[in-house]
Design a protein around this motif. Structure first.
Motif, short mmCIF file in Angstrom:
data_model
loop_
_atom_site.label_atom_id
_atom_site.label_comp_id
_atom_site.label_asym_id
_atom_site.label_seq_id
_atom_site.Cartn_x
_atom_site.Cartn_y
_atom_site.Cartn_z
N PHE A 307 0.85 -1.19 0.00
CA PHE A 307 0.00 0.00 0.00
C PHE A 307 0.89 1.24 0.00
N GLU A 308 0.29 2.36 -0.36
CA GLU A 308 1.03 3.63 -0.44
C GLU A 308 1.25 4.21 0.96
N LEU A 309 2.37 4.92 1.13
CA LEU A 309 2.69 5.53 2.42
C LEU A 309 2.66 7.05 2.32
N PRO A 310 2.20 7.73 3.37
CA PRO A 310 2.26 9.20 3.39
C PRO A 310 3.72 9.66 3.35
N ASP A 311 4.04 10.49 2.39
CA ASP A 311 5.44 10.91 2.20
C ASP A 311 6.03 11.57 3.44
N PHE A 312 5.24 12.46 4.07
CA PHE A 312 5.82 13.24 5.16
C PHE A 312 6.14 12.35 6.37
#
Length: 432
Positions: A307-312
């Motif tokens: 799954f995608e992760l929040p960049d910050f």
């Protein structure tokens, strides 16, 4: 106001907008009118302050508030276009661009959303394992160990040379440069040889000494010793051995069982054996879980779920790793990084993969906890910290307050949740 919303992936989005000066001025007027009804300005009745006076009084602050209001409007409209609710956001939106000119402001706002995680069949990630086998011999050895802990110390009858495991009853006095130093003397002190209670080398030099003998022991205090006067200094101790003691014999019977099972009227050796075996099984299982199975299970979950992760959040994890690394670096190494941006960037990137895995693991545990109904409330958190503090001989209330002030409580709570989630998954494997 020209707004464009771009959902980069399921966890990251960017909202860009061009805000005209007229729109900012309109917000200035609105805020000034609202303020004129509540502001206290000398010479005017409350609620009767002219807007022009408000503008003159608050000046630049009004403009800043108006720009902030425009940014909120951009964010709210952008989120509506993205179909993202406020509760789905993680952290504060980040203003990545704010270019102001005479007639407009060009802005870009980055937002992060909680990742959508399809858990699927997580049970299949749980490794196969067998419960640790506790033999009767293991249980007998543990009961014997417990019994020895209850055994009284008895003086040896024959005046023999001392060996490791003996308890020496000694008088001693320490000297630094020929002068007795404060806190370096005691009488009738019981010292278990091999326990490491005293300065390294002290106990070793008592091996082979007999009762009633006097010896001089030369040792050096460790460099990190608590007293500056003694740290790293060579000293001499005059020691007299008054007695040599060893553990006496303790009968392993029903009476011993009653000591270890207080309040149990039916306590006997058979019941003690059963209870010790259960405790050893739990101890062995806990060791297997913590040292081998839990790390393997978490690793498998991270590898299996995509799954995608929040960049910050990833960037924050990298920053934390970088800060930890900096604590181990020399001043020259840190100076080089400050003066060489490319080298700093290169070093940051070495932490990226591990940071992603760490962040991913955190979100997986959070998703599993919600799915399984696992949580840790404040009372449980406090009890855990209190218990650990008491085991360390520390003031539990003080330790809890220190954790709270340092902002450690969320991390401790998350660690407890992770432990419960992984334990639950592993326990299901046992039941199968």
């Amino acid at each position: 106001m020209d707004i464009k919303s771009n959902k980069i992936n399921s966890a990251n989005a960017e909202i860009t907008a061009t805000i005209s000066t007229d729109e900012v001025n309109a917000n200035v007027e609105k805020i000034a009118k609202q303020l004129s009804k509540t502001a206290n300005v000398q010479g005017f009745r409350k609620g009767k302050v002219p807007v022009a006076v408000i503008k003159q009084q608050y000046g630049q602050k009004l403009v800043e508030d108006a720009e902030s209001e425009s940014l909120r409007q951009v964010l709210n409209q952008g989120l509506d276009e993205l179909g993202v609710k406020n509760e789905e956001l993680i952290g504060e939106p980040t203003i990545s661009k704010f270019d102001k000119s005479d007639d407009k402001i060009e802005v870009a706002i980055k937002v992060a959303m909680r990742p959508v995680i399809e858990l699927g069949d997580v049970d299949s990630c749980t490794p196969d394992f067998k419960k640790p086998e506790i033999t009767d011999k293991d249980v007998t050895a543990r009961i014997k160990e417990l019994a020895e802990g209850q055994a009284p110390l008895e003086s040896v009858k024959r005046n023999r040379k001392m060996k490791e495991g003996d308890t020496a009853v000694i008088d001693f006095e320490g000297f630094l440069d020929g002068e007795a130093f404060e806190g370096g003397a005691a009488q009738g002190h019981e010292l278990l040889l091999g326990s490491g209670q005293f300065i390294p080398g002290f106990e070793d030099q008592l091996i082979g000494v007999k009762r009633d003998e006097e010896v001089e022991i030369n040792v050096t205090f460790p460099e990190n010793y608590g007293s500056d006067k003694l740290a790293g200094k060579p000293v001499m101790f005059k020691v007299k051995v008054n007695d040599i003691k060893v553990k006496g014999e303790v009968e392993i019977d029903d009476e011993l069982a009653k000591k270890f099972l207080p309040g149990d009227e039916e306590a006997n050796l058979e019941k003690l054996t059963s209870e010790v075996k259960k405790a050893m099984e739990q101890e062995g299982l806990g060791k297997l879980y913590n040292e081998e199975l839990k790390p393997k299970l978490l690793e498998k979950l991270v590898d299996s779920l995509d799954f995608e992760l929040p960049d910050f959040v990833v960037e924050q994890e990298i920053d934390m790793a970088l800060n930890n690394k900096a604590r181990t670096m020399s001043e020259d190494e840190i100076k080089e990084l400050r003066e060489n941006a490319d080298k700093l960037t290169e070093l940051r990137e070495t932490f990226r993969d591990e940071a992603k895995r760490s962040v991913k693991a955190t979100f997986i545990i959070d998703a599993l906890a919600q799915d399984m109904g696992v949580s840790v409330n404040e009372q449980e958190l406090m009890q855990t910290i209190y218990f650990e503090a008491m085991q360390m001989g520390q003031d539990p209330q003080k330790v809890y307050e220190q954790y709270k002030e340092a902002g450690y409580l969320p991390a401790v709570q998350m660690s407890m949740v992770e432990d419960r989630v992984l334990t639950t998954l592993l326990n299901k494997k046992i039941e199968e």
